[in-house]
Scaffold this motif. Structure first.
Motif, short mmCIF file in Angstrom:
data_model
loop_
_atom_site.label_atom_id
_atom_site.label_comp_id
_atom_site.label_asym_id
_atom_site.label_seq_id
_atom_site.Cartn_x
_atom_site.Cartn_y
_atom_site.Cartn_z
N TYR A 254 0.75 -1.24 -0.05
CA TYR A 254 -0.04 0.13 -0.09
C TYR A 254 0.92 1.35 0.11
O TYR A 254 1.90 1.23 0.61
CB TYR A 254 -0.92 -0.07 1.13
CG TYR A 254 -2.01 -0.81 1.23
CD1 TYR A 254 -3.15 -0.83 0.59
CD2 TYR A 254 -1.77 -2.43 1.49
CE1 TYR A 254 -4.14 -1.73 0.21
CE2 TYR A 254 -2.81 -3.33 1.47
CZ TYR A 254 -3.95 -2.81 0.90
OH TYR A 254 -5.00 -4.01 0.96
N GLU A 255 0.35 2.29 -0.71
CA GLU A 255 1.21 3.60 -0.68
C GLU A 255 0.81 4.38 0.44
O GLU A 255 1.70 5.00 0.98
CB GLU A 255 1.00 4.22 -1.91
CG GLU A 255 1.67 3.71 -3.19
CD GLU A 255 1.14 4.44 -4.38
OE1 GLU A 255 1.45 5.85 -4.32
OE2 GLU A 255 0.49 4.21 -5.32
N ARG A 256 -0.49 4.47 0.87
CA ARG A 256 -0.83 5.35 2.04
C ARG A 256 -1.54 4.24 3.00
O ARG A 256 -2.17 3.44 2.81
CB ARG A 256 -1.91 6.22 1.54
CG ARG A 256 -1.04 7.43 0.61
CD ARG A 256 -0.61 8.61 1.19
NE ARG A 256 -0.33 9.22 -0.12
CZ ARG A 256 -0.85 10.21 -0.76
NH1 ARG A 256 -1.86 10.41 -0.64
NH2 ARG A 256 -0.04 10.72 -1.60
N GLY A 257 -1.45 4.84 4.45
CA GLY A 257 -2.15 4.18 5.51
C GLY A 257 -2.57 5.26 6.57
O GLY A 257 -2.40 6.37 6.79
N PHE A 258 -3.53 4.63 7.50
CA PHE A 258 -3.98 5.68 8.51
C PHE A 258 -4.00 4.50 9.82
O PHE A 258 -4.27 3.37 9.94
CB PHE A 258 -5.43 5.88 8.33
CG PHE A 258 -5.83 6.82 7.07
CD1 PHE A 258 -5.99 8.12 7.36
CD2 PHE A 258 -5.62 6.34 5.84
CE1 PHE A 258 -6.16 8.99 6.25
CE2 PHE A 258 -6.02 7.11 4.87
CZ PHE A 258 -6.22 8.38 5.05
#
Length: 170
Positions: free
Chosen positions: A65-69
């Motif tokens: 994944y390129e982005r996470g939270f």
């Protein structure tokens, strides 16, 4: 300028401990309503913050994944753990502006938020800023070349630190 009308990422990974769970759910639903595919690593609220930081950090570091939270009570615990991974640039933010700047200046790839600090309304606005803001664009006080060079130096420093840690691990 940044914060275009469209999200520039189509899928994200996220997770939360019990104190961040409600905020995670609000942000997740918001992103899904906007067409973002969300992999939720914590579908229940019984996961410890260190496990959340580790699992989301691992997904980003692997390139899956390129982005996470990530979410916990303050956002600090998950942020600290996620940042242990090479290539993870988790930013603990408490405003839309710091979220936006974390993307522009630091190319943050994980947004950490605190469920006892951030309201769901603000969390959704921060998620939008995180998803829509590109790296190094629209920051008038620094040229994009400088920010790209600085990020390269951060990556070089990160490699040196990892080597140091391997040598001095007990």
């Amino acid at each position: 300028m940044q914060n275009t009308d469209k999200f520039n990422i189509t899928k994200v990974v996220m997770g939360a401990d019990p104190l961040g769970y409600e905020l995670k759910e609000a942000v997740k639903q918001h992103l899904q309503k906007n067409g973002i595919e969300v992999k939720d690593l914590t579908p229940t609220n019984d996961v410890d913050y260190f496990s959340v930081g580790e699992e989301v950090g691992k997904q980003i570091a692997s390139g899956e994944y390129e982005r996470g939270f990530i979410f916990c009570g303050t956002g600090m615990g998950v942020d600290i753990v996620a940042n242990k991974y090479q290539g993870v640039y988790s930013a603990l933010c408490e405003s839309v502006e710091t979220t936006r700047l974390s993307r522009i200046i630091n190319n943050a790839n994980i947004l950490a938020m605190g469920g006892i600090i951030i309201t769901p309304y603000l969390g959704k606005q921060m998620a939008d800023a995180f998803m829509k803001t590109p790296f190094s664009e629209g920051f008038s006080e620094a040229e994009p070349e400088f920010l790209t060079q600085a990020l390269s130096e951060v990556k070089t420093t990160e490699t040196r630190i990892n080597r140091f840690n391997q040598i001095h691990a007990n």
